[in-house]
Write a protein that holds these residues in place. Structure first.
Motif, PDB file in Angstrom:
ATOM      1  N   VAL A  68      15.037  30.105  61.860  1.00 51.63           N
ATOM      2  CA  VAL A  68      16.144  29.161  61.997  1.00 51.63           C
ATOM      3  C   VAL A  68      16.231  28.571  63.396  1.00 51.63           C
ATOM      4  CG1 VAL A  68      17.479  30.398  60.244  1.00 51.63           C
ATOM      5  CG2 VAL A  68      17.864  30.913  62.671  1.00 51.63           C
ATOM      6  N   LEU A  69      16.960  27.464  63.434  1.00 48.28           N
ATOM      7  CA  LEU A  69      17.284  26.768  64.667  1.00 48.28           C
ATOM      8  C   LEU A  69      18.805  26.801  64.799  1.00 48.28           C
ATOM      9  CD1 LEU A  69      15.754  24.908  66.815  1.00 48.28           C
ATOM     10  CD2 LEU A  69      16.474  22.989  65.380  1.00 48.28           C
ATOM     11  N   ASP A  70      19.328  27.297  65.934  1.00 48.08           N
ATOM     12  CA  ASP A  70      20.771  27.394  66.131  1.00 48.08           C
ATOM     13  C   ASP A  70      21.381  26.114  66.689  1.00 48.08           C
ATOM     14  OD1 ASP A  70      20.969  30.049  65.251  1.00 48.08           O
ATOM     15  OD2 ASP A  70      20.385  30.811  67.220  1.00 48.08           O
ATOM     16  N   ALA A  91      13.976  18.940  68.067  1.00 54.05           N
ATOM     17  CA  ALA A  91      14.461  18.428  69.349  1.00 54.05           C
ATOM     18  C   ALA A  91      15.699  17.563  69.197  1.00 54.05           C
ATOM     19  CB  ALA A  91      13.349  17.636  70.035  1.00 54.05           C
ATOM     20  N   ALA A  92      15.760  16.788  68.124  1.00 56.68           N
ATOM     21  CA  ALA A  92      16.846  15.811  67.970  1.00 56.68           C
ATOM     22  C   ALA A  92      18.020  16.328  67.156  1.00 56.68           C
ATOM     23  CB  ALA A  92      16.294  14.541  67.316  1.00 56.68           C
ATOM     24  N   GLY A  93      17.752  17.241  66.214  1.00 58.11           N
ATOM     25  CA  GLY A  93      18.784  17.636  65.284  1.00 58.11           C
ATOM     26  C   GLY A  93      19.073  16.536  64.277  1.00 58.11           C
ATOM     27  N   HIS A  94      20.055  16.780  63.411  1.00 62.58           N
ATOM     28  CA  HIS A  94      20.427  15.779  62.409  1.00 62.58           C
ATOM     29  C   HIS A  94      21.917  15.924  62.107  1.00 62.58           C
ATOM     30  CE1 HIS A  94      20.572  13.481  58.655  1.00 62.58           C
ATOM     31  NE2 HIS A  94      19.401  12.985  58.983  1.00 62.58           N
ATOM     32  N   SER A 148      23.963  21.762  58.876  1.00 62.20           N
ATOM     33  CA  SER A 148      24.866  22.835  59.277  1.00 62.20           C
ATOM     34  C   SER A 148      24.012  23.888  59.962  1.00 62.20           C
ATOM     35  CB  SER A 148      25.592  23.419  58.054  1.00 62.20           C
ATOM     36  OG  SER A 148      24.655  23.908  57.097  1.00 62.20           O
ATOM     37  N   TRP A 149      24.653  24.687  60.809  1.00 63.73           N
ATOM     38  CA  TRP A 149      23.892  25.628  61.623  1.00 63.73           C
ATOM     39  C   TRP A 149      24.155  27.062  61.186  1.00 63.73           C
ATOM     40  CZ3 TRP A 149      20.491  23.072  64.556  1.00 63.73           C
ATOM     41  CH2 TRP A 149      20.788  21.746  64.882  1.00 63.73           C
ATOM     42  N   ARG A 169      17.260  16.266  55.458  1.00 67.72           N
ATOM     43  CA  ARG A 169      18.678  16.521  55.707  1.00 67.72           C
ATOM     44  C   ARG A 169      19.100  17.906  55.235  1.00 67.72           C
ATOM     45  NH1 ARG A 169      21.130  11.788  52.260  1.00 67.72           N
ATOM     46  NH2 ARG A 169      19.629  12.776  50.849  1.00 67.72           N
ATOM     47  N   ARG A 170      18.257  18.556  54.436  1.00 71.47           N
ATOM     48  CA  ARG A 170      18.599  19.826  53.799  1.00 71.47           C
ATOM     49  C   ARG A 170      17.770  20.974  54.372  1.00 71.47           C
ATOM     50  NH1 ARG A 170      22.375  16.908  52.868  1.00 71.47           N
ATOM     51  NH2 ARG A 170      22.558  15.640  50.991  1.00 71.47           N
ATOM     52  N   PRO A 171      18.212  22.222  54.188  1.00 69.92           N
ATOM     53  CA  PRO A 171      17.407  23.362  54.630  1.00 69.92           C
ATOM     54  C   PRO A 171      16.028  23.346  53.984  1.00 69.92           C
ATOM     55  CG  PRO A 171      19.644  24.071  54.102  1.00 69.92           C
ATOM     56  CD  PRO A 171      19.530  22.636  53.647  1.00 69.92           C
ATOM     57  N   GLY A 172      15.022  23.748  54.766  1.00 71.59           N
ATOM     58  CA  GLY A 172      13.640  23.619  54.328  1.00 71.59           C
ATOM     59  C   GLY A 172      12.962  24.925  53.952  1.00 71.59           C
TER      60      GLY A 172
END
Length: 340
Positions: A5-7, A48-51, A55-56, A91-94
């Motif tokens: 994951v990315l926080d 790097a950019a996020g979206h 959600s985190w 846009r969704r979890p991968g």
């Protein structure tokens, strides 16, 4: 489930493993027990950019292959236990996790002759190339096409698909990758580091120019290559639009095609999303028949993904990197069409 994951937005090395709840499929979705997930430049770019829709913590990974283990309401045509592949919605979890959810319309069955890791090398890069070659440029026998960045994922698949169409392929790559690109089906390879690409293209075509360009480098490269088109030529821009003002109006009369694979989710309709599955089905069939090289360079573990994405960001990886992901069974937590 185990997930990477990315926080918050950051570099690839900010990704870390953790435990997350197993997701439940909603209407029109399937849940997949992930076997493999391909790595792509868009992964580190999004990290790097996020979206704004995330959600985190967020799970990256767009190119998923696995076994369907649960169906949401209204899903038909896909079976529990079926091995499928898909290119996900950014846009969704991968898929850098043991389980993932997918829109049922975009998944396609993986042929039995193809293993999960090889199949996961195909979606993003392969479908981008397919959209450029088959859907937009519609390359034909006897045409000449210039493919830039031909040692990369998109470029390598574009070379192969163009050659399968009967086109003459002129490719750009570094000298160390020339033999690899020739092996994929290019007729000539131009070393972009030591040769003047424009002059060499004109030499190879007797001054005529090329019928089409597939540019996977960037806006500057795409702009430069517009001038290499013959009258009525076509350019597919994968990594950024060219500046049309760089060529005289009403002279070359070029057509420019912007390739935006993931926009089928954000701006497309059901027909556009169904075409994601159709394009991938064609690619999987070609790979299963050994007519298309998946260009699998290396298989890695889930924990190795951050370092591999950092390597990919250096833009010198040849072929495709795929994470192999294994999981054990889980008990379903909601009633309906779930299979443990």
């Amino acid at each position: 489930m185990r997930a990477l994951v990315l926080d918050r937005p950051g570099p690839p090395d900010s990704l870390h493993p953790t435990g997350l709840p197993v997701p439940e499929p909603g209407p029109g979705q399937v849940r997949v027990r992930v076997e493999a997930c391909g790595l792509n430049p868009v992964d580190y770019q999004l990290a790097a950019a996020g979206h704004p829709d995330w959600s985190w913590p967020h799970v990256l990974g767009l190119d998923v292959v696995g076994i369907v283990d649960a169906l949401g309401e209204g899903v038909t045509g896909t079976q529990v236990g079926q091995r499928i592949a898909y290119h996900g919605d950014l846009r969704r979890p991968g898929g850098f996790a043991e389980y993932a959810l997918a829109h049922a319309a975009v998944v396609t069955a993986v042929p039995s002759a193809l293993d999960a890791v090889s199949a996961a090398a195909l979606p993003c890069a392969g479908m981008t190339a397919y959209q450029a070659v088959m859907r937009r440029l519609r390359l034909g026998k006897g045409e000449t096409v210039l493919v830039t960045g031909a040692a990369g994922g998109v470029g390598g698949f574009a070379v192969q698909l163009a050659a399968l169409c009967g086109a003459r392929v002129i490719a750009t790559a570094s000298a160390r990758n020339a033999d690899h690109v020739l092996g994929l089906g290019a007729t000539e390879v131009i070393d972009y580091r030591s040769q003047d690409v424009a002059n060499r293209v004109r030499q190879l075509t007797g001054g005529r120019g090329v019928d089409a360009v597939i540019d996977s480098v960037g806006p500057g490269s795409a702009t430069s290559n517009l001038g290499l088109l013959t009258y009525g030529g076509r350019l597919a821009a994968v990594a950024g639009r060219p500046d049309l003002d760089s060529v005289p109006a009403f002279a070359l009369a070029p057509s420019v095609h912007e390739i935006a694979l993931g926009a089928a989710y954000t701006h497309g309709d059901e027909r556009a999303r169904a075409d994601l599955a159709a394009m991938l089905a064609d690619l999987l069939a070609l790979a299963a028949d050994r007519r298309l090289d998946t260009m699998l360079a290396r298989t890695i573990a889930l924990e190795e993904v951050p370092a591999a994405l950092t390597e990919l960001a250096g833009r010198h990886v040849r072929g495709k990197l795929v994470a192999s992901i294994t999981s054990g069974p889980v008990s379903p937590t909601s009633p309906g069409r779930h299979t443990p």
